[in-house]
Design a protein around this motif. Structure first.
Motif, PDB file in Angstrom:
ATOM      1  N   ARG A  10      25.207  76.043  91.326  1.00 17.04           N
ATOM      2  CA  ARG A  10      24.886  75.193  90.163  1.00 17.04           C
ATOM      3  C   ARG A  10      25.847  74.012  90.130  1.00 17.04           C
ATOM      4  NH1 ARG A  10      26.861  72.959  86.217  1.00 17.04           N
ATOM      5  NH2 ARG A  10      28.817  73.893  86.883  1.00 17.04           N
ATOM      6  N   ALA A  12      26.174  69.816  88.148  1.00 25.56           N
ATOM      7  CA  ALA A  12      25.538  68.800  87.305  1.00 25.56           C
ATOM      8  C   ALA A  12      24.621  67.961  88.189  1.00 25.56           C
ATOM      9  CB  ALA A  12      26.612  67.940  86.656  1.00 25.56           C
ATOM     10  N   ARG A  14      22.394  64.742  88.409  1.00 25.30           N
ATOM     11  CA  ARG A  14      22.244  63.469  87.677  1.00 25.30           C
ATOM     12  C   ARG A  14      21.055  62.646  88.143  1.00 25.30           C
ATOM     13  NH1 ARG A  14      27.819  64.482  87.869  1.00 25.30           N
ATOM     14  NH2 ARG A  14      28.784  64.611  85.810  1.00 25.30           N
ATOM     15  N   PHE A 118      18.396  60.813  83.354  1.00 27.76           N
ATOM     16  CA  PHE A 118      18.492  61.444  84.673  1.00 27.76           C
ATOM     17  C   PHE A 118      17.119  61.821  85.251  1.00 27.76           C
ATOM     18  CE2 PHE A 118      22.020  62.764  81.849  1.00 27.76           C
ATOM     19  CZ  PHE A 118      23.080  62.104  82.455  1.00 27.76           C
ATOM     20  N   PHE A 162      26.055  65.223  77.004  1.00 25.33           N
ATOM     21  CA  PHE A 162      26.209  64.535  75.729  1.00 25.33           C
ATOM     22  C   PHE A 162      25.153  63.432  75.622  1.00 25.33           C
ATOM     23  CE2 PHE A 162      28.102  60.412  74.507  1.00 25.33           C
ATOM     24  CZ  PHE A 162      28.097  60.576  73.141  1.00 25.33           C
ATOM     25  N   ILE A 185      23.823  69.974  71.909  1.00 22.25           N
ATOM     26  CA  ILE A 185      23.869  69.572  73.333  1.00 22.25           C
ATOM     27  C   ILE A 185      22.449  69.613  73.896  1.00 22.25           C
ATOM     28  CG2 ILE A 185      24.316  71.961  74.158  1.00 22.25           C
ATOM     29  CD1 ILE A 185      26.017  68.898  75.716  1.00 22.25           C
TER      30      ILE A 185
HETATM   31  C1  LIG Z   1      29.252  69.596  76.962  1.00 28.84           C
HETATM   32  C2  LIG Z   1      29.068  68.770  78.227  1.00 28.84           C
HETATM   33  C3  LIG Z   1      28.663  67.442  78.111  1.00 28.84           C
HETATM   34  C4  LIG Z   1      28.485  66.652  79.263  1.00 28.84           C
HETATM   35  N1  LIG Z   1      28.033  65.372  79.151  1.00 28.84           N
HETATM   36  C5  LIG Z   1      27.820  64.629  80.259  1.00 28.84           C
HETATM   37  C6  LIG Z   1      27.280  63.312  80.152  1.00 28.84           C
HETATM   38  O1  LIG Z   1      26.941  62.823  79.062  1.00 28.84           O
HETATM   39  N2  LIG Z   1      27.112  62.581  81.294  1.00 28.84           N
HETATM   40  C7  LIG Z   1      27.445  63.102  82.528  1.00 28.84           C
HETATM   41  O2  LIG Z   1      27.271  62.397  83.535  1.00 28.84           O
HETATM   42  N3  LIG Z   1      27.932  64.364  82.664  1.00 28.84           N
HETATM   43  C8  LIG Z   1      28.106  65.148  81.563  1.00 28.84           C
HETATM   44  N4  LIG Z   1      28.544  66.443  81.691  1.00 28.84           N
HETATM   45  C9  LIG Z   1      28.707  67.043  83.020  1.00 28.84           C
HETATM   46  C10 LIG Z   1      30.170  67.267  83.411  1.00 28.84           C
HETATM   47  O3  LIG Z   1      30.753  66.042  83.782  1.00 28.84           O
HETATM   48  C11 LIG Z   1      30.215  68.275  84.558  1.00 28.84           C
HETATM   49  O4  LIG Z   1      29.691  69.500  84.116  1.00 28.84           O
HETATM   50  C12 LIG Z   1      31.634  68.478  85.085  1.00 28.84           C
HETATM   51  O5  LIG Z   1      32.097  67.316  85.694  1.00 28.84           O
HETATM   52  C13 LIG Z   1      31.719  69.635  86.073  1.00 28.84           C
HETATM   53  O6  LIG Z   1      30.856  69.379  87.150  1.00 28.84           O
HETATM   54  P1  LIG Z   1      29.724  70.419  87.583  1.00 28.84           P
HETATM   55  O7  LIG Z   1      28.867  70.685  86.365  1.00 28.84           O
HETATM   56  O8  LIG Z   1      28.956  69.711  88.655  1.00 28.84           O
HETATM   57  O9  LIG Z   1      30.393  71.671  88.054  1.00 28.84           O
HETATM   58  C14 LIG Z   1      28.730  67.236  80.563  1.00 28.84           C
HETATM   59  C15 LIG Z   1      29.114  68.587  80.638  1.00 28.84           C
HETATM   60  C16 LIG Z   1      29.274  69.347  79.506  1.00 28.84           C
HETATM   61  C17 LIG Z   1      29.651  70.812  79.637  1.00 28.84           C
END
Ligand SMILES: Cc1cc2nc3c(=O)[nH]c(=O)nc-3n(C[C@H](O)[C@H](O)[C@H](O)COP(=O)(O)O)c2cc1C
Length: 216
Positions: A10, A12, A14, A118, A162, A185
């Motif tokens: 898993r 993030a 984008r 995204f 966010f 969220i």
């Molecule tokens: C509560 C929360 C809000 C987040 N908001 C954003 C966001 O608005 N834009 C973004 O690019 N990433 C956002 N992220 C992603 C985080 O940057 C990402 O989860 C973190 O860098 C760890 O990377 P991974 O999820 O790939 O392991 C968010 C993550 C969380 C948990």
């Protein structure tokens, strides 16, 4: 998928492809997420999922707000770097630096794509009552992570952001949500576009020696 493999796979996402998700897939993910624990088992969450034409409306309204640089008015204020502890500031600065150097000239493209949410195929909004406590936020976090792992287990990618809840006024009207609840969220779901450079970025984690203490 084996559990540890699911956790490590898993990330993030984008940039999603245009491939859509069916209602049965969404419901089966929610059926796993709802097994998250909560204080006194009060299950404080309300979940609203936007897909199809509803999601198109949200994307359009979000893009307009973003394009006009409207200030965010999320229920939970975004955490400014200076409000983080020293450990958080160091990790966040490291992440920004790594991301900028990984993306190079493509950084602007990624920012622009977040204004298009995204290109997620579905957005799962997690809400809690307006009168809420830290414990409900804890419970919601557990729900969100279980949801993302359940999705990955089905080879579906996710994006917690966010960005999805930055302009809740539009969400209340488009999603017809009662204002006793607040949008905490949003989690985007879909299939990652493997050709998008950003989806090959991997964030790092501290070594346990940096944050863990075991006392015998
Ligand atoms: C509560 C929360 C809000 C987040 N908001 C954003 C966001 O608005 N834009 C973004 O690019 N990433 C956002 N992220 C992603 C985080 O940057 C990402 O989860 C973190 O860098 C760890 O990377 P991974 O999820 O790939 O392991 C968010 C993550 C969380 C948990």
């Amino acid at each position: 998928m084996e559990f540890t493999e699911t956790v490590f796979n898993r990330h993030a996402t984008r940039h999603f492809t245009n491939q859509q998700l069916g209602q049965e897939q969404l419901i089966s993910i929610i059926n796993v997420a709802k097994q998250a624990p909560s204080w006194a088992n009060d299950q404080p969450w309300k979940v609203v999922i936007a897909t199809g034409k509803t999601l198109d409306k949200i994307k359009e309204s979000h893009f307009n707000a973003s394009n006009h640089n409207l200030p965010a008015h999320s229920a939970i204020s975004p955490l400014h770097r200076t409000a983080m502890g020293l450990q958080g500031q160091k990790n966040a600065a490291n992440q920004s630096k790594r991301l900028a150097s990984f993306l190079g000239a493509q950084e602007k493209q990624v920012i622009d794509n977040s204004a298009h949410l995204f290109n997620a195929a579905a957005i799962v909004y997690l809400l809690v009552p307006k009168e809420t406590s830290f414990w409900s936020a804890y419970d919601l976090g557990a729900f969100g992570q279980t949801l993302m792992l359940a999705a990955k287990d089905q080879r579906i990618d996710s994006m917690p952001a966010f960005e999805f809840v930055k302009y809740p006024n539009n969400l209340y009207s488009i999603l017809k949500v009662n204002d006793d609840y607040q949008f905490a969220i949003g989690i985007g779901l879909g299939y990652q576009d493997k050709d998008a450079l950003i989806n090959h970025f991997r964030s790092t984690r501290m070594d346990p020696t940096e944050f863990l203490t075991i006392r015998n």
